[in-house]
Design a protein around this motif. Structure first.
Motif, PDB file in Angstrom:
ATOM      1  N   TYR A  72       0.830  -1.205   0.000  1.00 37.32           N
ATOM      2  CA  TYR A  72       0.000   0.000   0.000  1.00 37.32           C
ATOM      3  C   TYR A  72       0.868   1.260   0.000  1.00 37.32           C
ATOM      4  N   PHE A  73       1.984   1.206   0.739  1.00 37.50           N
ATOM      5  CA  PHE A  73       2.903   2.339   0.757  1.00 37.50           C
ATOM      6  C   PHE A  73       3.484   2.570  -0.645  1.00 37.50           C
ATOM      7  N   ASN A  74       3.928   1.506  -1.313  1.00 36.82           N
ATOM      8  CA  ASN A  74       4.483   1.630  -2.666  1.00 36.82           C
ATOM      9  C   ASN A  74       3.443   2.142  -3.657  1.00 36.82           C
ATOM     10  N   LEU A  75       2.202   1.687  -3.492  1.00 27.65           N
ATOM     11  CA  LEU A  75       1.121   2.160  -4.359  1.00 27.65           C
ATOM     12  C   LEU A  75       0.882   3.652  -4.128  1.00 27.65           C
ATOM     13  N   ALA A  76       0.885   4.075  -2.871  1.00 25.18           N
ATOM     14  CA  ALA A  76       0.708   5.496  -2.552  1.00 25.18           C
ATOM     15  C   ALA A  76       1.835   6.328  -3.161  1.00 25.18           C
ATOM     16  N   CYS A  77       3.063   5.846  -3.031  1.00 24.33           N
ATOM     17  CA  CYS A  77       4.213   6.562  -3.605  1.00 24.33           C
ATOM     18  C   CYS A  77       4.094   6.683  -5.118  1.00 24.33           C
ATOM     19  N   ALA A  78       3.619   5.622  -5.772  1.00 27.30           N
ATOM     20  CA  ALA A  78       3.460   5.653  -7.226  1.00 27.30           C
ATOM     21  C   ALA A  78       2.394   6.679  -7.629  1.00 27.30           C
ATOM     22  N   PHE A  79       1.265   6.687  -6.912  1.00 28.46           N
ATOM     23  CA  PHE A  79       0.227   7.686  -7.196  1.00 28.46           C
ATOM     24  C   PHE A  79       0.758   9.095  -6.931  1.00 28.46           C
ATOM     25  N   HIS A  80       1.474   9.257  -5.828  1.00 30.12           N
ATOM     26  CA  HIS A  80       2.029  10.560  -5.468  1.00 30.12           C
ATOM     27  C   HIS A  80       2.986  11.043  -6.549  1.00 30.12           C
ATOM     28  N   GLY A  81       3.847  10.155  -7.009  1.00 32.14           N
ATOM     29  CA  GLY A  81       4.797  10.502  -8.064  1.00 32.14           C
ATOM     30  C   GLY A  81       4.121  10.867  -9.371  1.00 32.14           C
ATOM     31  N   ASP A  82       2.932  10.302  -9.593  1.00 31.52           N
ATOM     32  CA  ASP A  82       2.179  10.593 -10.813  1.00 31.52           C
ATOM     33  C   ASP A  82       1.303  11.839 -10.650  1.00 31.52           C
ATOM     34  N   GLY A  83       1.290  12.418  -9.446  1.00 25.10           N
ATOM     35  CA  GLY A  83       0.487  13.617  -9.205  1.00 25.10           C
ATOM     36  C   GLY A  83      -0.946  13.357  -8.809  1.00 25.10           C
ATOM     37  N   ASN A  84      -1.305  12.119  -8.592  1.00 26.18           N
ATOM     38  CA  ASN A  84      -2.670  11.764  -8.197  1.00 26.18           C
ATOM     39  C   ASN A  84      -2.750  11.791  -6.669  1.00 26.18           C
ATOM     40  N   VAL A  85      -2.961  12.999  -6.113  1.00 30.95           N
ATOM     41  CA  VAL A  85      -2.887  13.161  -4.659  1.00 30.95           C
ATOM     42  C   VAL A  85      -4.059  12.530  -3.917  1.00 30.95           C
ATOM     43  N   GLN A  86      -5.217  12.445  -4.530  1.00 36.16           N
ATOM     44  CA  GLN A  86      -6.376  11.820  -3.866  1.00 36.16           C
ATOM     45  C   GLN A  86      -6.104  10.338  -3.597  1.00 36.16           C
ATOM     46  N   ASN A  87      -5.674   9.621  -4.631  1.00 36.49           N
ATOM     47  CA  ASN A  87      -5.371   8.199  -4.454  1.00 36.49           C
ATOM     48  C   ASN A  87      -4.139   7.999  -3.586  1.00 36.49           C
ATOM     49  N   ALA A  88      -3.184   8.906  -3.674  1.00 40.15           N
ATOM     50  CA  ALA A  88      -1.998   8.819  -2.817  1.00 40.15           C
ATOM     51  C   ALA A  88      -2.409   8.937  -1.357  1.00 40.15           C
ATOM     52  N   ALA A  89      -3.259   9.912  -1.038  1.00 43.63           N
ATOM     53  CA  ALA A  89      -3.706  10.108   0.347  1.00 43.63           C
ATOM     54  C   ALA A  89      -4.428   8.868   0.872  1.00 43.63           C
ATOM     55  N   SER A  90      -5.294   8.307   0.056  1.00 47.72           N
ATOM     56  CA  SER A  90      -6.053   7.117   0.452  1.00 47.72           C
ATOM     57  C   SER A  90      -5.131   5.934   0.750  1.00 47.72           C
ATOM     58  N   ASN A  91      -4.134   5.736  -0.093  1.00 47.75           N
ATOM     59  CA  ASN A  91      -3.226   4.605   0.103  1.00 47.75           C
ATOM     60  C   ASN A  91      -2.207   4.851   1.217  1.00 47.75           C
ATOM     61  N   TYR A  92      -1.786   6.104   1.418  1.00 43.10           N
ATOM     62  CA  TYR A  92      -0.936   6.409   2.572  1.00 43.10           C
ATOM     63  C   TYR A  92      -1.710   6.125   3.866  1.00 43.10           C
ATOM     64  N   GLN A  93      -2.989   6.494   3.858  1.00 41.08           N
ATOM     65  CA  GLN A  93      -3.813   6.237   5.043  1.00 41.08           C
ATOM     66  C   GLN A  93      -3.907   4.739   5.314  1.00 41.08           C
ATOM     67  N   ARG A  94      -4.144   3.946   4.292  1.00 43.36           N
ATOM     68  CA  ARG A  94      -4.237   2.495   4.446  1.00 43.36           C
ATOM     69  C   ARG A  94      -2.910   1.916   4.939  1.00 43.36           C
ATOM     70  N   ALA A  95      -1.812   2.371   4.373  1.00 46.13           N
ATOM     71  CA  ALA A  95      -0.491   1.884   4.786  1.00 46.13           C
ATOM     72  C   ALA A  95      -0.211   2.226   6.240  1.00 46.13           C
ATOM     73  N   THR A  96      -0.562   3.444   6.650  1.00 49.50           N
ATOM     74  CA  THR A  96      -0.284   3.822   8.041  1.00 49.50           C
ATOM     75  C   THR A  96      -1.189   3.082   9.013  1.00 49.50           C
ATOM     76  N   THR A  97      -2.439   2.868   8.642  1.00 45.00           N
ATOM     77  CA  THR A  97      -3.342   2.108   9.508  1.00 45.00           C
ATOM     78  C   THR A  97      -2.813   0.685   9.703  1.00 45.00           C
ATOM     79  N   LEU A  98      -2.434   0.053   8.610  1.00 45.27           N
ATOM     80  CA  LEU A  98      -1.887  -1.300   8.699  1.00 45.27           C
ATOM     81  C   LEU A  98      -0.565  -1.304   9.461  1.00 45.27           C
ATOM     82  N   GLY A  99       0.297  -0.330   9.188  1.00 44.48           N
ATOM     83  CA  GLY A  99       1.589  -0.250   9.871  1.00 44.48           C
ATOM     84  C   GLY A  99       1.440  -0.071  11.366  1.00 44.48           C
ATOM     85  N   GLU A 100       0.530   0.803  11.771  1.00 46.27           N
ATOM     86  CA  GLU A 100       0.312   1.019  13.209  1.00 46.27           C
ATOM     87  C   GLU A 100      -0.229  -0.239  13.877  1.00 46.27           C
ATOM     88  N   THR A 101      -1.141  -0.929  13.210  1.00 43.67           N
ATOM     89  CA  THR A 101      -1.675  -2.181  13.763  1.00 43.67           C
ATOM     90  C   THR A 101      -0.568  -3.219  13.909  1.00 43.67           C
TER      91      THR A 101
END
Length: 182
Positions: free
Chosen positions: A89-118
């Motif tokens: 999920y983190f890699n997917l967020a980074c890929a979206f972020h690098g492509d300028g798709n901030v909405q999908n990047a935010a969603s996937n960063y959130q998922r990665a952090t939720t999973l990481g914290e758990t």
């Protein structure tokens, strides 16, 4: 010492077809000249495949019905799959972020952090166990904590870009809390 455990060859955890699909996606991701949208599709495919695994789904059901401190301990191979999914999920967020798709990047960063914290609160928390398992858990804990710090900072940056300043400030407070931990 590399304590990586290859859970993908354990047919009780990952079926043959899923394993092959993940290998193909990783091969495409390893190519430097792959188009960004192809890389995004491969990252998305990997996390979708990991999300569908029965052992991951069982973990998610348990996680959603119990306090994270009550989660059962996981075998080393299962821990590896959970960390790989989080990193996916983190890699997917980074890929979206690098492509300028901030909405999908935010969603996937959130998922990665939720999973990481758990994972940090439960599955990767220190326990009494054999030295080999403890070493793997420690390595995964360190890698996950590093990813979590980067993901939170990147997520805050994306939230600011979207105009969600209050959300970015809350995320930055979470980063500050992590930075005070050893």
């Amino acid at each position: 010492m590399n304590t990586h455990v290859d859970a993908y060859y354990d047919r009780q955890l990952v079926d043959e077809e899923t394993h092959r699909s993940i290998i193909l996606c990783k091969a495409v991701l390893d190519k430097q000249d792959s188009p960004v949208m192809t890389k995004i599709a491969c990252h998305a495919r990997i996390v979708a495949l990991l999300d569908k695994l029965p052992v991951i789904r069982a973990f998610d059901r348990t996680r959603n019905t119990q306090n994270t401190s009550d989660l059962p301990d996981c075998a080393p191979k299962m821990r590896q799959l959970l960390v790989d999914r989080c990193m996916g999920y983190f890699n997917l967020a980074c890929a979206f972020h690098g492509d300028g798709n901030v909405q999908n990047a935010a969603s996937n960063y959130q998922r990665a952090t939720t999973l990481g914290e758990t994972l940090l609160q439960s599955v990767l928390a220190p326990r009494d166990e054999p030295a080999k398992n403890a070493e793997q858990r420690s390595e995964l804990h360190s890698n996950t904590l590093t990813m979590l710090r980067v993901a939170l900072r990147s997520w805050a940056e994306v939230e600011r870009a979207i105009g969600r300043v209050t959300s970015a400030q809350r995320i930055e407070a979470r980063v500050a809390a992590l930075d005070t931990e050893p």
